[in-house]
Design a protein around this motif. Sequence first.
Motif, PDB file in Angstrom:
ATOM      1  N   ARG A 189       0.821  -1.203   0.000  1.00 19.35           N
ATOM      2  CA  ARG A 189       0.000   0.000   0.000  1.00 19.35           C
ATOM      3  C   ARG A 189       0.863   1.265   0.000  1.00 19.35           C
ATOM      4  N   VAL A 190       2.167   1.084   0.143  1.00 21.33           N
ATOM      5  CA  VAL A 190       3.101   2.214   0.098  1.00 21.33           C
ATOM      6  C   VAL A 190       3.445   2.482  -1.366  1.00 21.33           C
ATOM      7  N   ARG A 191       3.097   3.676  -1.833  1.00 22.82           N
ATOM      8  CA  ARG A 191       3.168   3.967  -3.268  1.00 22.82           C
ATOM      9  C   ARG A 191       4.549   3.731  -3.863  1.00 22.82           C
ATOM     10  N   ASN A 192       5.586   4.320  -3.276  1.00 22.00           N
ATOM     11  CA  ASN A 192       6.918   4.184  -3.861  1.00 22.00           C
ATOM     12  C   ASN A 192       7.422   2.749  -3.812  1.00 22.00           C
ATOM     13  N   PHE A 193       6.946   1.966  -2.847  1.00 26.11           N
ATOM     14  CA  PHE A 193       7.376   0.573  -2.759  1.00 26.11           C
ATOM     15  C   PHE A 193       6.820  -0.242  -3.926  1.00 26.11           C
ATOM     16  N   TRP A 194       5.505  -0.166  -4.138  1.00 27.74           N
ATOM     17  CA  TRP A 194       4.954  -1.015  -5.197  1.00 27.74           C
ATOM     18  C   TRP A 194       5.285  -0.475  -6.584  1.00 27.74           C
ATOM     19  N   VAL A 195       5.289   0.848  -6.738  1.00 30.34           N
ATOM     20  CA  VAL A 195       5.669   1.405  -8.040  1.00 30.34           C
ATOM     21  C   VAL A 195       7.137   1.085  -8.338  1.00 30.34           C
ATOM     22  N   GLY A 196       7.990   1.232  -7.324  1.00 29.72           N
ATOM     23  CA  GLY A 196       9.405   0.927  -7.515  1.00 29.72           C
ATOM     24  C   GLY A 196       9.644  -0.519  -7.904  1.00 29.72           C
ATOM     25  N   ASN A 197       8.859  -1.434  -7.337  1.00 30.97           N
ATOM     26  CA  ASN A 197       9.024  -2.842  -7.697  1.00 30.97           C
ATOM     27  C   ASN A 197       8.487  -3.151  -9.094  1.00 30.97           C
ATOM     28  N   VAL A 198       7.446  -2.435  -9.518  1.00 33.44           N
ATOM     29  CA  VAL A 198       6.999  -2.583 -10.911  1.00 33.44           C
ATOM     30  C   VAL A 198       8.095  -2.091 -11.857  1.00 33.44           C
ATOM     31  N   THR A 240      23.602   3.385 -14.281  1.00 35.72           N
ATOM     32  CA  THR A 240      24.210   4.008 -13.102  1.00 35.72           C
ATOM     33  C   THR A 240      23.342   5.150 -12.583  1.00 35.72           C
ATOM     34  N   VAL A 241      22.712   5.872 -13.497  1.00 37.80           N
ATOM     35  CA  VAL A 241      21.775   6.927 -13.092  1.00 37.80           C
ATOM     36  C   VAL A 241      20.574   6.328 -12.364  1.00 37.80           C
ATOM     37  N   THR A 242      20.211   5.097 -12.709  1.00 37.54           N
ATOM     38  CA  THR A 242      18.960   4.494 -12.244  1.00 37.54           C
ATOM     39  C   THR A 242      19.061   3.734 -10.930  1.00 37.54           C
ATOM     40  N   VAL A 243      20.065   2.865 -10.803  1.00 36.26           N
ATOM     41  CA  VAL A 243      20.010   1.786  -9.810  1.00 36.26           C
ATOM     42  C   VAL A 243      20.019   2.291  -8.370  1.00 36.26           C
ATOM     43  N   ALA A 244      20.976   3.143  -7.995  1.00 34.05           N
ATOM     44  CA  ALA A 244      21.022   3.613  -6.601  1.00 34.05           C
ATOM     45  C   ALA A 244      19.772   4.420  -6.236  1.00 34.05           C
ATOM     46  N   PRO A 245      19.303   5.350  -7.084  1.00 29.18           N
ATOM     47  CA  PRO A 245      18.049   6.045  -6.761  1.00 29.18           C
ATOM     48  C   PRO A 245      16.846   5.100  -6.661  1.00 29.18           C
ATOM     49  N   LEU A 246      16.809   4.068  -7.501  1.00 27.45           N
ATOM     50  CA  LEU A 246      15.718   3.090  -7.452  1.00 27.45           C
ATOM     51  C   LEU A 246      15.703   2.373  -6.102  1.00 27.45           C
ATOM     52  N   THR A 247      16.858   1.893  -5.674  1.00 25.39           N
ATOM     53  CA  THR A 247      16.938   1.206  -4.388  1.00 25.39           C
ATOM     54  C   THR A 247      16.581   2.147  -3.245  1.00 25.39           C
ATOM     55  N   ALA A 248      17.083   3.376  -3.320  1.00 23.47           N
ATOM     56  CA  ALA A 248      16.808   4.355  -2.265  1.00 23.47           C
ATOM     57  C   ALA A 248      15.320   4.680  -2.188  1.00 23.47           C
ATOM     58  N   ALA A 249      14.658   4.804  -3.338  1.00 21.97           N
ATOM     59  CA  ALA A 249      13.227   5.129  -3.347  1.00 21.97           C
ATOM     60  C   ALA A 249      12.395   4.009  -2.735  1.00 21.97           C
ATOM     61  N   ILE A 250      12.723   2.769  -3.079  1.00 22.16           N
ATOM     62  CA  ILE A 250      11.938   1.631  -2.594  1.00 22.16           C
ATOM     63  C   ILE A 250      12.127   1.434  -1.093  1.00 22.16           C
ATOM     64  N   LEU A 251      13.372   1.380  -0.651  1.00 26.73           N
ATOM     65  CA  LEU A 251      13.628   1.093   0.761  1.00 26.73           C
ATOM     66  C   LEU A 251      13.410   2.314   1.642  1.00 26.73           C
ATOM     67  N   GLY A 252      13.603   3.505   1.080  1.00 32.06           N
ATOM     68  CA  GLY A 252      13.383   4.715   1.859  1.00 32.06           C
ATOM     69  C   GLY A 252      11.920   4.953   2.185  1.00 32.06           C
ATOM     70  N   ALA A 253      11.021   4.296   1.442  1.00 32.65           N
ATOM     71  CA  ALA A 253       9.587   4.475   1.682  1.00 32.65           C
ATOM     72  C   ALA A 253       9.061   3.583   2.799  1.00 32.65           C
ATOM     73  N   ASN A 297       8.556  12.052  -4.922  1.00 33.24           N
ATOM     74  CA  ASN A 297       9.662  12.501  -4.093  1.00 33.24           C
ATOM     75  C   ASN A 297       9.157  12.892  -2.713  1.00 33.24           C
ATOM     76  N   ALA A 298       9.977  12.650  -1.714  1.00 26.49           N
ATOM     77  CA  ALA A 298       9.609  13.060  -0.353  1.00 26.49           C
ATOM     78  C   ALA A 298       9.520  14.564  -0.282  1.00 26.49           C
ATOM     79  N   ARG A 299       8.527  15.060   0.434  1.00 32.74           N
ATOM     80  CA  ARG A 299       8.369  16.502   0.567  1.00 32.74           C
ATOM     81  C   ARG A 299       9.492  17.077   1.423  1.00 32.74           C
ATOM     82  N   ARG A 300      10.029  18.177   0.962  1.00 30.81           N
ATOM     83  CA  ARG A 300      11.070  18.842   1.722  1.00 30.81           C
ATOM     84  C   ARG A 300      10.446  19.689   2.813  1.00 30.81           C
ATOM     85  N   PRO A 301      11.063  19.727   3.987  1.00 24.71           N
ATOM     86  CA  PRO A 301      10.539  20.618   5.035  1.00 24.71           C
ATOM     87  C   PRO A 301      10.652  22.072   4.632  1.00 24.71           C
ATOM     88  N   ALA A 302       9.632  22.854   4.970  1.00 23.84           N
ATOM     89  CA  ALA A 302       9.663  24.274   4.618  1.00 23.84           C
ATOM     90  C   ALA A 302      10.775  24.979   5.401  1.00 23.84           C
TER      91      ALA A 302
END
Length: 456
Positions: free
Chosen positions: A257-266, A367-380, A445-450
């Motif tokens: 149900r976590v958006r970045n997790f399931w989208v990232g795995n797709v 190289t542009v893809t892999v680390a951000p992909l892993t970070a997005a999935i696990l960071g969520a 993307n995660a919202r940045r604090p104001a």
Amino acid sequence: MTRYQRVVLVVAILASFISFLDGTVINVALPAITRELGGGLAGQQWVVDAYLISLTAVILLAGSLSDAFGRRRVIFWGLIGFGAASVLCAVSPTDEFLIVSRGIQGIAGALLVPSSLAIIISNFDGPKRAKAIGQWTAWTSTAFLAGPLLGGVLVDLLSWRLVFAINVIPIAVTLLMLRKIQVEPPRPVKPVIDYRGAVLGILGIGLPVFALIEQGRLGWSNPVVWGALVVGVLAFALFIVNERRVPQPMLPLSLFRVRNFWVGNVATTFVYAAISLGSFLLTLFLQQVAGYSATQAGLASLPSTIISIALSSLFGTLAGKYGSRLFMAVGPLIAAVGWVLLSQVTASADYVTQVFPGTVVFALGMTVTVAPLTAAILGAIDPERAGIASAVNNAVSRVAGLVATAAAALIVGEALTVDGFSRGVLTTAALLVVGGLVSAVGIQNARRPAPAAAAP
């Protein structure tokens, strides 16, 4: 990064490196193993496949154990098991003994990979986490370069048995460093292992993986193949039902149900299917059509590895600063351009003018893809569930690669020709484009604090 965090990162890199290295080093040793132990082509396939099947089948359980009992403990037992299995492989008297030992190695390897990423998630946060994942990606990528080269040297100059025995050295180093990592405090609620879910999960993943691997040798009409596939699919369906009902499931379905997790795995499904299909076809084409030697075909991927080592940390850092979405969307599109360039390769496959440009562009895109992909999935995901989340992502990437490789013959035809290779790599490019579009539409993307207001 603190000194303690550096120790954590090095342990995570070494633990994964050991598992990845053994998946790549074995191929160059197969002829020497067959000459000494026999077993023929079927034996060679099972020396490779026993590791792959057991690792993939057990990885969900391993991720669950990591969350339940702590990353340090699971890494420790994974290292001990991997070291013991490596020694058994090194002293194998028969082909059958070696195959069983490789299966044990795969089980131990499954304990290492999810926990190594989970221990990063547990000890880093924010931009530092993305940078650490980038460094993990960069250094573990060296396994794909070091494996064939190290294996070739050991086999040619000494013995194939050292391909396995040498694992004891990095395992000993990692165990010493692991002592510096704090043991996680006991969980407030005693963990309950979902044994029924564990068995169903192993069968539900392991049997379809077995079928996908063996269909290339036995064919889909063989009852062993289609029977394993049917039983595996039924077991996986029962696994999902079980996970919905038990109080403490091995795989909490709420993760999806976590958006970045399931989208990232797709996105992972399409991206890693493309990586496996394209790399498989390129290696075969260079040897079977263009006449490259095995060493030359292996060295053709050297620029890809160097680019990954040099730039993965950078793009992990940038993803931590600006978010993963842009990199996950643009990276696969750049990689797709690389495969479009490779679709123009002729039968001679001149390396400098035809192979090198496409592989470099593809490597840059990945190289542009892999680390951000892993970070997005696990960071969520909550860090307490990082083990199972990492295991799911690993399982998705491996199964996607197996399905794509199994479908290669349907795409290129029975014999690999220039036209068939072109169709295959254009299919690879299309898969990457879909992966990029999924990320562009679905990743948030995660919202940045104001920024805080200035003091009067």
